[in-house]
Design an enzyme around this catalytic site. Sequence first.
Site, mmCIF file in Angstrom:
data_model
loop_
_atom_site.group_PDB
_atom_site.id
_atom_site.type_symbol
_atom_site.label_atom_id
_atom_site.label_comp_id
_atom_site.label_asym_id
_atom_site.label_seq_id
_atom_site.Cartn_x
_atom_site.Cartn_y
_atom_site.Cartn_z
ATOM 1 N N HIS A 18 43.456 38.526 45.066
ATOM 2 C CA HIS A 18 42.192 37.792 45.027
ATOM 3 C C HIS A 18 41.182 38.502 44.117
ATOM 4 O O HIS A 18 40.587 37.885 43.222
ATOM 5 C CB HIS A 18 41.621 37.668 46.439
ATOM 6 N N GLU A 19 41.019 39.802 44.352
ATOM 7 C CA GLU A 19 40.054 40.555 43.547
ATOM 8 C C GLU A 19 40.540 40.733 42.118
ATOM 9 O O GLU A 19 39.730 40.813 41.186
ATOM 10 C CB GLU A 19 39.775 41.915 44.195
#
Length: 422
Positions: A18-19
């Site tokens: 996600h990051e």
Amino acid sequence: MQTILAFILVFGLIVFFHELGHFIFAKRSGILVREFAIGMGPKIFGMKKGETLYTIRLLPLGGYVRMAGEEFDQIELQPGYRVGLVLNDDEKVEKIYLNQNVQNPNVLFMEVERADLNKDLWIEGYDEEERLVRFDVARNAIIIENGEETVIAPFDRTFEAKSLWQRTLTIFAGPLFNFILAFVIFIFLGIFQGVPTNEPIISEVMDDSPAAEAGMKAGDYVKSINGHPIDKWEDLTNYVKENPGKELSMIVERGGQEAELTVVPEYVELENGEKVGQIGVIYQSPLEKNPIKAVVYGFQQTWEYTVLILQALVHLIAGHFSLDDLAGPVGIYQATGEVAKHGFFTLMYWTAALSINLGIMNLLPLPALDGGRLMFFSIEALRGKPVDRKKEGMVHFVGIVLLMILMIAVTWNDIQRLFFHQ
């Protein structure tokens, strides 16, 4: 220990991807990324590479990519600050020391009068001889305070300076990468575990069932029912469900030869009151290892899980679920431990499902989530100008508070289920 390791693997993989989405698109847009963090709270590991600090933090409650120009990232030198300056060969400031005595003959001390470290990049003040002096500041200048180094961010390298399209992509990339992770996991499972063929082959026949009375056996390949061709398992189950109490003529292939069997599905009442037919067979799809079909399988599974989660979300909004049906970090931790007992492949299915779930939840138009920020970008596109940053910041702050309250409530329910409802 198995549960802990499984949770770290699942949580770490989902949050990392996600990051990573935010990180890659921020970098591609030319945004200065100050920190790439997995977890929240106190830092337990940190490594500086280039202009970015990579950290692992104590609390497994998410992660973040801290970009220049966001809230709490403003670097200002107030009038009256005493600073030490180090100049490069071009007579531009490359280091600014704050709040510390520096024993270095190359350091020039000044009392700041004015400074612009954002757009025009200069600093002006009085030197030790009370003369007003002014220096240009290098674009990659470093501010050093109490031993901590921070790279200044020229305005063109901040998040707010980028176009609406670049900011939108940078925020959307986080949830997008969660879907990509799920897609990759399903391809991996399709390649190494195999893709279900969905062939209508009986895996097991239950004792005293209509199928057993008809003479069906494990391994039977159902070719047709009442003359209707059966191509996949869903064709078989649908035909049986729709014809409870009716005599069905099945052509099955067994040992290379065909046989005709007659079976009468029994009535079974579902929880919703619907009556359907069942014949008492168990199905386990054969698996086929084919790279091309694995890619197709990846798309299909990602889509099907997305639809299922969206349907569950609709039911939740409609009030068909309660707070007790939700799970927080403790509940996910416990469920991950149970899933891990069934093997690595099952754990990967769970990881893919959680990754899709995180992607969808983050796209909800709620303050403090990626979807909330995308909502403000949509408003900006309609208005032709951004929403006031202070107002937007206040909305996100309220959203964070409400999410924390919800998280505490859900976590408390998880703890009660774990320790008091064994």
